[in-house]
Design a protein around this motif. Structure first.
Motif, short mmCIF file in Angstrom:
data_model
loop_
_atom_site.label_atom_id
_atom_site.label_comp_id
_atom_site.label_asym_id
_atom_site.label_seq_id
_atom_site.Cartn_x
_atom_site.Cartn_y
_atom_site.Cartn_z
N VAL A 83 0.84 -1.20 0.00
CA VAL A 83 0.00 0.00 0.00
C VAL A 83 0.88 1.25 0.00
O VAL A 83 1.80 1.35 0.80
CB VAL A 83 -0.90 0.03 1.27
N ILE A 84 0.59 2.18 -0.91
CA ILE A 84 1.29 3.47 -0.91
C ILE A 84 0.22 4.55 -0.91
O ILE A 84 -0.63 4.60 -1.80
CB ILE A 84 2.17 3.63 -2.17
N LEU A 85 0.23 5.39 0.12
CA LEU A 85 -0.81 6.42 0.16
C LEU A 85 -0.27 7.75 0.64
O LEU A 85 0.84 7.85 1.15
CB LEU A 85 -2.00 5.98 1.03
N ALA A 86 -1.09 8.78 0.45
CA ALA A 86 -0.72 10.14 0.84
C ALA A 86 -2.00 10.94 0.99
O ALA A 86 -3.05 10.55 0.47
CB ALA A 86 0.18 10.76 -0.24
N PRO A 97 0.37 10.02 -9.00
CA PRO A 97 -0.03 9.40 -10.26
C PRO A 97 1.18 8.96 -11.08
O PRO A 97 1.17 7.92 -11.75
CB PRO A 97 -0.81 10.51 -10.99
N ARG A 98 2.24 9.74 -11.01
CA ARG A 98 3.47 9.38 -11.73
C ARG A 98 4.07 8.10 -11.15
O ARG A 98 4.52 7.23 -11.88
CB ARG A 98 4.46 10.55 -11.65
N VAL A 99 4.02 8.00 -9.82
CA VAL A 99 4.50 6.78 -9.15
C VAL A 99 3.69 5.58 -9.62
O VAL A 99 4.24 4.54 -9.98
CB VAL A 99 4.36 6.92 -7.61
N ALA A 100 2.37 5.73 -9.63
CA ALA A 100 1.49 4.62 -10.03
C ALA A 100 1.83 4.16 -11.45
O ALA A 100 1.93 2.95 -11.71
CB ALA A 100 0.03 5.04 -9.93
N ALA A 101 2.04 5.12 -12.35
CA ALA A 101 2.35 4.76 -13.74
C ALA A 101 3.67 4.02 -13.81
O ALA A 101 3.81 3.03 -14.52
CB ALA A 101 2.39 6.01 -14.62
N LYS A 134 -13.42 -1.68 -6.08
CA LYS A 134 -12.54 -2.74 -5.57
C LYS A 134 -11.30 -2.78 -6.44
O LYS A 134 -11.39 -2.73 -7.66
CB LYS A 134 -13.31 -4.07 -5.63
N SER A 135 -10.16 -2.85 -5.81
CA SER A 135 -8.91 -2.86 -6.56
C SER A 135 -8.19 -4.18 -6.40
O SER A 135 -7.93 -4.63 -5.29
CB SER A 135 -8.00 -1.72 -6.07
N ASP A 136 -7.85 -4.80 -7.53
CA ASP A 136 -7.07 -6.03 -7.49
C ASP A 136 -5.60 -5.78 -7.82
O ASP A 136 -4.86 -6.71 -8.17
CB ASP A 136 -7.64 -7.05 -8.49
N GLU A 137 -5.18 -4.52 -7.74
CA GLU A 137 -3.79 -4.21 -8.04
C GLU A 137 -2.88 -4.82 -6.96
O GLU A 137 -3.23 -4.82 -5.79
CB GLU A 137 -3.57 -2.69 -8.06
N PRO A 138 -1.70 -5.28 -7.36
CA PRO A 138 -0.77 -5.83 -6.37
C PRO A 138 -0.27 -4.76 -5.40
O PRO A 138 0.07 -5.06 -4.26
CB PRO A 138 0.38 -6.37 -7.23
N ILE A 139 -0.19 -3.52 -5.88
CA ILE A 139 0.16 -2.42 -4.98
C ILE A 139 -0.98 -1.41 -5.03
O ILE A 139 -1.38 -0.96 -6.10
CB ILE A 139 1.47 -1.73 -5.42
N GLN A 140 -1.52 -1.11 -3.87
CA GLN A 140 -2.63 -0.17 -3.79
C GLN A 140 -2.05 1.25 -3.66
O GLN A 140 -1.37 1.54 -2.68
CB GLN A 140 -3.49 -0.46 -2.56
#
Ligand SMILES: Cc1cc2nc3c(=O)[nH]c(=O)nc-3n(C[C@H](O)[C@H](O)[C@H](O)COP(=O)(O)OP(=O)(O)OC[C@H]3O[C@@H](n4cnc5c(N)ncnc54)[C@H](O)[C@@H]3O)c2cc1C
Ligand SMILES: Nc1ncnc2c1ncn2[C@@H]1O[C@H](COP(=O)(O)O)[C@@H](O)[C@H]1O
Lengths: 310, 250
Positions: A83-86, A97-101, A134-140
């Motif tokens: 999980v990465i959040l801010a 968003p740049r990190v996510a991409a 719902k998110s199935d991403e390996p990193i949220q």
């Protein structure tokens, strides 16, 4: 991992809410501090409840972190996180968003609620619709709507501080300067009381003359509608709404504000809303706990006087 | 120098979009649609740079169904030179949009890429930054002023509590704040002319991009409403209510 926003000396208060949101996932929590000369800040942050590790990147070129460099760092170490959040601030909205991409995962903006099992509620269509996702991403990867999450405290923690070596600057951009409005009033984003003025104030002089005494007597921050900002009555930095700042004070007083969608977006989480407007049918009254149909040029000075007496 | 502008088709900003009664999606049928407001600022900025002689060609790109032709024509009427529609009937996440636009960038090779800072339907504000990440190039988000000097772009950005000035290298992805400029009105004759221009259409499926998403919308609903409040007759009553009922001591 939480991306921490700070001014070099102090963490932005909303970081504490983001940590509160991270606790819902139940894993260990690392706080990422990127900056220059942030030893003292890291030491302070290590006392935050619930934080296990402070990851510190300290380098001259990180004094005003550019999105390219920050995202480079976060996506590199981010591979190891679930999980990465801010907090949903302009600072994080520039970088995450740049990190996510770079991590090749989708991102969720401005989460209102985390309902467990990687399921989130967020608002869309200018706040008119709530979507459950719902998110199935390996990193949220997501940003949180700070006022919706409980802030953690700053006393029990004993986090480990890890010093990491910053990669060389990418030199894709360079920082020149910043201009922040100086004010004796509390910052809009953290203020307990906010009073906002609209186009109806009529001029920059009136905006100041009518609102300042009340703000001073209430210890309030002043906000404005976009119409007031566009007309040049108020600086851009204090615009409340979808395009400006989102606030959630104890008390929000909307003065001569019609209640457009985009404005409501920025204040509807306030605990108590008061509206003063001379049009009994103004939309803002639908969002106000207490509405006063009155001419603001009479009501506001009267309120300022009465408040100073009590 | 060449500019690419991303143009999204969204609901009119005055419209309160409602969820469908079964909560499966929003009810967009019959809703007035148009160019995303922030994208209008992006288009306007591109045109101004062209008018200044810094830019020679403006390419507009929109991703969506054939209905998106109307927003591209709006762009052409404002002054965009060439329009590209990446056609798909799927509802895509910002990451997928960014990957598709990356393909268009590889083909068109623009020096400057202009986005809106936020789309009024998604409320995401992600796509521009994502594209910059995928391209490993500079980014300048929430721009309220843009100036090109040689190979450098001077940008003023809206940040929390103020503004910040940065200088970026080309190529760069910029995202436009409403404050960047005042978009021009489209004149009817220009719109008529734009109707005649051709729009290059590329099937999204032909671009070889995996647009599948790991985000699933489970349901949509109306946000909880604030309970309707009361009217007070004067300031005295207001202060008394704030004090007695809300416990706000002022
Ligand atoms: C993409 C987009 C984003 C936007 N983002 C924002 C945003 O972030 N924030 C924002 O605020 N707006 C935003 N807007 C603009 C928004 O749609 C409205 O135009 C704006 O909020 C209206 O401001 P206002 O209430 O000051 O003005 P008006 O709508 O003109 O309302 C003035 C009000 O004052 C009342 N009034 C007049 N005289 C008096 C008096 N003497 N005493 C008491 N009351 C009086 C009137 O009855 C009226 O209700 C955005 C618009 C777009 C298109
Ligand atoms: N389907 C699309 N077609 C063209 N541009 C888009 C599309 N979706 C997003 N964009 C661009 O990305 C910006 C930000 O969108 P979002 O990340 O969805 O808030 C918009 O203002 C557009 O410039």
């Amino acid at each position: 991992m939480i991306l921490a926003e700070h001014d070099g000396k102090k963490l932005n208060n909303v970081v504490f809410n983001a940590i509160g949101a991270a606790e819902i996932f139940g894993g260990s929590i690392d706080l990422l501090i990127i900056g220059k000369g942030v030893d003292e800040l890291a030491r302070l942050a290590s006392k935050i409840d619930g934080v296990d590790k402070i990851i510190k990147f300290d380098a001259p070129h990180l004094e005003h972190p550019l999105a390219e460099d920050a995202a480079n760092i976060i996506s590199e170490i981010g591979q190891d996180y679930r999980v990465i959040l801010a907090p949903h601030t302009w600072f994080s909205r520039n970088i995450l968003p740049r990190v996510a991409a770079l991590l090749d995962v989708s991102m969720i903006s401005d989460v209102l609620k985390i309902t467990g099992d990687n399921t989130y509620i967020r608002s869309t269509y200018a706040g008119n619709v709530h979507a459950t996702i719902k998110s199935d991403e390996p990193i949220q990867v997501f940003t949180v709507h700070s006022s919706k999450f409980k802030a953690v405290g700053l006393n029990g923690g004993d986090a480990l501080i890890v010093d990491s070596k910053a990669p060389e600057p990418l030199n894709l951009s360079r920082w020149e300067k910043e201009r922040k409005i100086e004010s004796d009033r509390p910052p809009l984003i953290n203020a307990k009381v906010v009073i906002s003025g609209g186009r109806s104030l009529g001029s920059a002089e009136k905006f100041n003359e009518v609102l300042s005494p009340l703000a001073d007597n209430l210890g309030a921050a002043i906000g404005a509608t976009r119409a007031a900002v566009d007309a040049g009555y108020a600086p851009n930095e204090i615009q409340v709404g979808q395009t400006g700042v989102v606030v959630a004070p104890e008390l929000y007083i909307a003065i001569g504000v019609s209640g457009a969608n985009q404005h409501i977006y920025g204040m509807k989480d306030s605990r108590v809303v008061v509206a003063i407007n001379n049009d009994p049918d103004a939309t803002i009254f639908q969002f106000a706990d207490y509405g006063l149909v009155a001419d603001l040029f009479e009501a506001v000075p009267e309120m300022a006087t009465l408040v100073s007496k009590t | 120098m060449k500019i690419l502008v991303a143009i999204k088709r969204v609901q009119d900003y005055n419209i309160k979009v409602q969820p469908k009664s079964d909560g499966s999606d929003v009810d967009i049928e019959g809703v007035k649609m148009g160019v995303n407001p922030f994208d209008e600022n992006a288009i306007e900025e591109a045109i101004r740079l062209k008018e200044k002689g810094v830019v020679s060609e403006i390419v507009g790109v929109s991703i969506g169904s054939s209905l998106n032709q109307d927003v591209l024509r709006q762009g052409l009427a404002m002054g965009v030179d060439k329009a590209i529609l990446v056609e798909t009937d799927k509802v895509l996440q910002p990451l997928a949009i960014a990957k598709l636009i990356k393909k268009v960038v590889e083909k068109e090779k623009p020096d400057l890429i202009l986005f809106g800072k936020l789309a009024l339907d998604s409320d995401a504000g992600q796509t521009g930054q994502m594209l910059a990440g995928l391209l490993n190039c500079s980014q300048g988000t929430f721009a309220s002023s843009v100036e090109i000097k040689g190979t450098e772009v001077f940008i003023t950005r809206e940040i929390d509590g103020g503004t910040e000035s940065i200088v970026t290298k080309l190529p760069v992805v910029l995202t436009a704040d409403l404050r960047l400029n005042e978009p021009r009105f489209v004149k009817l004759p220009d719109l008529m002319m734009a109707r005649k221009k051709s729009i290059e259409t590329i099937k999204a499926d032909d671009l070889g991009v995996d647009v599948s998403s790991k985000l699933k919308t489970i349901n949509v609903s109306e946000p909880p409403q604030r309970k309707e409040g009361i009217k007070v007759k004067d300031i005295k009553e207001l202060l008394q209510k704030l004090n007695d009922i809300e416990g706000i001591k002022i």
